[in-house]
Design an enzyme around this catalytic site. Structure first.
Site, PDB file in Angstrom:
ATOM      1  N   HIS A  37       0.838  -1.212   0.000  1.00  0.00           N
ATOM      2  CA  HIS A  37       0.000   0.000   0.000  1.00  0.00           C
ATOM      3  C   HIS A  37       0.868   1.255   0.000  1.00  0.00           C
ATOM      4  CE1 HIS A  37      -2.795  -2.875   2.215  1.00  0.00           C
ATOM      5  NE2 HIS A  37      -3.520  -2.509   1.179  1.00  0.00           N
ATOM      6  N   GLY A 147      -2.770  -2.012  -6.905  1.00  0.00           N
ATOM      7  CA  GLY A 147      -1.651  -2.955  -6.875  1.00  0.00           C
ATOM      8  C   GLY A 147      -1.830  -4.094  -7.866  1.00  0.00           C
ATOM      9  N   SER A 186      -2.690  -8.317   3.229  1.00  0.00           N
ATOM     10  CA  SER A 186      -3.170  -8.185   4.616  1.00  0.00           C
ATOM     11  C   SER A 186      -3.533  -9.554   5.176  1.00  0.00           C
ATOM     12  CB  SER A 186      -4.393  -7.275   4.661  1.00  0.00           C
ATOM     13  OG  SER A 186      -4.062  -6.043   4.067  1.00  0.00           O
TER      14      SER A 186
END
Ligand code: PAF
Length: 284
Positions: A37, A147, A186
């Site tokens: 990120h 991304g 994540s």
């Protein structure tokens, strides 16, 4: 850095910046920020007058029984990272404001999103396109950074932006990897040590295929997939959801020989953790 949670305040501010001719860089996230990120923030900052990061765990992109409740959340840490990364505004809308009880409008892309993750998670991309359209209307970005790890998401959102005439340029950030090659996500925090060992096989498999293409000039899709599967099958906890060579723009599955636009995409379950990754077979 300022944190904005109120929808009308976010929209009023971004409309004002737009009137002033400011270029707005936008990084949509679900929080639990990692270096992937943060690299997206760097990517848009150069060309933008200000950078907005949104943090919103979007319920509509999770199906019943998926990990919405346990999805990692740590707003305090995320805000600290944003501050260090010189983000100007963090947008943290509340679920009840984004999805009003009487809301009945959704956005669904009907081609690029159909196969691969769209097949395994049928409502996922409808949730992604809906939330992104809302965020685009609230934050008015000039650039949005996405991304490459989520390759299908990138293609779906590019298609939505084109089809719905959003005046937004998409900037795609390269996949950021852990030292063992695992693509940052994540969801990596869900993995225990044994699962993590198996998860490493994903990158090893992708690299092996890339080498076959570059060094041995292997171009047959079936042959490449066979080699990929051989590596993935070494993991006791690995179950392959899909492993395909696709056209990187349309996400259409390729057969025969690879082309200049070929992307190798995989989704695997490592026990109950679903991970995705991909490798450009033409020029990475
Ligand atoms: O990639 C993500 O984190 C999410 O899908 C996104 C784009 C923030 C939409 O909720």
């Amino acid at each position: 850095m300022e944190v904005i949670s109120c929808l009308s305040e976010m929209q009023k501010s971004s409309l004002q910046w737009e009137r002033e001719g400011k270029k707005i860089g936008f990084v949509p996230t679900m929080g639990s920020l990692h270096l992937g990120h943060l690299s997206l923030v760097d990517l848009v900052r150069d060309q933008s007058d200000l950078v907005i990061v949104s943090i919103f765990v979007n319920p509509t992109q999770f199906a019943e029984g998926e990990d919405l409740e346990k999805y990692p959340r740590d707003l305090e840490r995320d805000l600290l990272l944003c501050k260090e990364q010189k983000v100007d505004y963090v947008f943290t809308p509340r679920t009840e404001d984004i999805y009003k009880v009487n809301a009945s409008t959704y956005i669904a892309e009907k081609s690029v999103s159909e196969k691969l993750c769209g097949q395994s998670r049928p409502l996922h991309f409808k949730g992604v396109t809906t939330i992104c359209a809302k965020l685009f209307n609230l934050c008015r970005p000039t650039f949005v950074a996405l991304g490459q790890k989520d390759a299908q998401q990138v293609s779906v959102l590019k298609r939505m932006i084109e089809d719905l005439h959003f005046p937004i340029e998409v900037i795609v950030g390269r996949i950021v990897r852990e030292t063992d090659g695992l693509a940052m996500s994540s969801r990596n925090v869900y993995l225990n040590d044994t699962q993590r060992e198996d998860a490493r096989l994903i990158f090893q498999a992708l690299i092996k295929v890339k080498k076959l293409v570059v060094e041995e000039k292997t171009i047959n899709v079936d042959r490449l997939k066979e080699e990929l599967m051989k590596v993935l099958q070494q993991g006791n906890s690995v179950r392959v959801d899909y492993a395909e060579v696709v056209n990187r723009n349309t996400m259409r599955i390729e057969e025969g020989n690879i082309s200049k636009e070929s992307l190798l995409v995989v989704a695997v379950w490592v026990d109950s953790v679903r991970l995705i990754d991909n490798m450009d077979l033409s020029n990475e």
